[in-house]
Scaffold this motif. Sequence first.
Motif, mmCIF file in Angstrom:
data_model
loop_
_atom_site.group_PDB
_atom_site.id
_atom_site.type_symbol
_atom_site.label_atom_id
_atom_site.label_comp_id
_atom_site.label_asym_id
_atom_site.label_seq_id
_atom_site.Cartn_x
_atom_site.Cartn_y
_atom_site.Cartn_z
ATOM 1 N N THR A 86 -11.972 11.153 1.346
ATOM 2 C CA THR A 86 -12.578 9.879 0.963
ATOM 3 C C THR A 86 -11.639 9.146 0.010
ATOM 4 N N GLN A 87 -11.871 7.873 -0.143
ATOM 5 C CA GLN A 87 -11.057 7.050 -1.029
ATOM 6 C C GLN A 87 -11.881 5.848 -1.473
ATOM 7 N N GLN A 88 -11.583 5.357 -2.650
ATOM 8 C CA GLN A 88 -12.209 4.128 -3.153
ATOM 9 C C GLN A 88 -11.111 3.153 -3.570
ATOM 10 N N ARG A 89 -11.294 1.892 -3.197
ATOM 11 C CA ARG A 89 -10.388 0.825 -3.645
ATOM 12 C C ARG A 89 -11.284 -0.312 -4.142
ATOM 13 N N VAL A 90 -11.002 -0.806 -5.335
ATOM 14 C CA VAL A 90 -11.763 -1.939 -5.874
ATOM 15 C C VAL A 90 -10.815 -3.126 -5.997
ATOM 16 N N TRP A 91 -11.093 -4.154 -5.217
ATOM 17 C CA TRP A 91 -10.321 -5.390 -5.253
ATOM 18 C C TRP A 91 -10.938 -6.354 -6.253
ATOM 19 N N THR A 92 -10.106 -7.051 -6.994
ATOM 20 C CA THR A 92 -10.528 -8.155 -7.849
ATOM 21 C C THR A 92 -9.816 -9.388 -7.317
ATOM 22 N N LEU A 93 -10.580 -10.351 -6.819
ATOM 23 C CA LEU A 93 -10.033 -11.520 -6.131
ATOM 24 C C LEU A 93 -10.413 -12.807 -6.844
ATOM 25 N N VAL A 94 -9.455 -13.715 -6.941
ATOM 26 C CA VAL A 94 -9.686 -15.016 -7.568
ATOM 27 C C VAL A 94 -9.079 -16.079 -6.661
ATOM 28 N N GLN A 95 -9.836 -17.156 -6.459
ATOM 29 C CA GLN A 95 -9.321 -18.259 -5.647
ATOM 30 C C GLN A 95 -8.650 -19.285 -6.550
ATOM 31 N N ALA A 96 -7.411 -19.623 -6.215
ATOM 32 C CA ALA A 96 -6.642 -20.598 -6.998
ATOM 33 C C ALA A 96 -7.028 -22.025 -6.594
ATOM 34 N N ALA A 97 -6.602 -22.984 -7.370
ATOM 35 C CA ALA A 97 -6.899 -24.393 -7.106
ATOM 36 C C ALA A 97 -6.392 -24.843 -5.741
ATOM 37 N N ASP A 98 -5.294 -24.242 -5.251
ATOM 38 C CA ASP A 98 -4.755 -24.634 -3.941
ATOM 39 C C ASP A 98 -5.495 -23.973 -2.772
ATOM 40 N N GLY A 99 -6.558 -23.199 -3.069
ATOM 41 C CA GLY A 99 -7.355 -22.555 -2.028
ATOM 42 C C GLY A 99 -6.912 -21.151 -1.675
ATOM 43 N N ARG A 100 -5.735 -20.759 -2.107
ATOM 44 C CA ARG A 100 -5.252 -19.403 -1.819
ATOM 45 C C ARG A 100 -6.000 -18.389 -2.678
ATOM 46 N N TRP A 101 -6.112 -17.184 -2.141
ATOM 47 C CA TRP A 101 -6.731 -16.080 -2.862
ATOM 48 C C TRP A 101 -5.642 -15.168 -3.406
ATOM 49 N N HIS A 102 -5.857 -14.690 -4.631
ATOM 50 C CA HIS A 102 -4.948 -13.741 -5.279
ATOM 51 C C HIS A 102 -5.772 -12.508 -5.606
ATOM 52 N N GLY A 103 -5.251 -11.342 -5.247
ATOM 53 C CA GLY A 103 -6.017 -10.128 -5.439
ATOM 54 C C GLY A 103 -5.211 -8.984 -5.998
ATOM 55 N N THR A 104 -5.904 -8.123 -6.741
ATOM 56 C CA THR A 104 -5.288 -6.921 -7.278
ATOM 57 C C THR A 104 -6.220 -5.735 -7.022
ATOM 58 N N ALA A 105 -5.608 -4.555 -6.951
ATOM 59 C CA ALA A 105 -6.329 -3.285 -6.856
ATOM 60 C C ALA A 105 -5.374 -2.232 -7.406
ATOM 61 N N ASP A 106 -5.913 -1.087 -7.791
ATOM 62 C CA ASP A 106 -5.084 -0.048 -8.415
ATOM 63 C C ASP A 106 -3.902 0.389 -7.558
ATOM 64 N N ASP A 107 -4.076 0.415 -6.233
ATOM 65 C CA ASP A 107 -2.984 0.883 -5.374
ATOM 66 C C ASP A 107 -2.188 -0.248 -4.727
ATOM 67 N N VAL A 108 -2.406 -1.488 -5.186
ATOM 68 C CA VAL A 108 -1.634 -2.633 -4.715
ATOM 69 C C VAL A 108 -0.504 -2.885 -5.708
ATOM 70 N N VAL A 109 0.711 -3.002 -5.190
ATOM 71 C CA VAL A 109 1.877 -3.274 -6.027
ATOM 72 C C VAL A 109 1.932 -4.778 -6.261
ATOM 73 N N GLY A 110 1.838 -5.189 -7.524
ATOM 74 C CA GLY A 110 1.835 -6.621 -7.820
ATOM 75 C C GLY A 110 0.528 -7.260 -7.397
ATOM 76 N N GLU A 111 0.643 -8.339 -6.637
ATOM 77 C CA GLU A 111 -0.540 -9.127 -6.282
ATOM 78 C C GLU A 111 -0.548 -9.422 -4.789
#
Length: 189
Positions: A86-111
């Motif tokens: 099993t595995q768990q990944r928690v994404w934290t996502l924010v939408q920027a003013a230009d409409g793009r989404w930026h996301g982070t998670a513990d196993d994601v390098v950078g953004e």
Amino acid sequence: MMSRRLLCLLALPLCAACSAPPVQHYAAGRPRFDLAAYFTGTVDAWGMFQQRDGEVVKRFTVVIEGRRERDTLVLDERFAYSDGTTQQRVWTLVQAADGRWHGTADDVVGEAVGESAGNAFNWRYTLRLPVGGRSYEVAFDDWMFQMDDETLLNRARMSKFGIDLGEVTLFFRKRAGGDHARRDESALS
């Protein structure tokens, strides 16, 4: 020296032929995909990883609990793999003013950075993948297509140093109105 240049020039059309169209290519696609609306609540998914030769080497299910926290979308993904892990990944996502989404998670390098148009969404990110006791940084080109209000199809290409490693395919199904009970994950047995 001349043969090297000639080889590079001949390879350019091949590289261009392998690239995906920009997400704006799907602007007319319907239904219109709204990342936050689709993933708020509970979403179930079924997927598999295929090596570049097409062999399916791992199957899995995912339960995703999505919630809004002010201007942030949090996706708590819980994976159950066919080998019993099993595995768990928690994404934290924010939408920027230009409409793009930026996301982070513990196993994601950078953004992770993603954008949508019409019924499509495209993410690009680098993920740390554990394989045989080691961890490898692998690039993902991740495409989602909304088929109807409850159904989403996902295909992600994995590569390292530009070399194709394989593909992840997922089928997502949004649960109807507030059904948050966990489903039986023994379906992979």
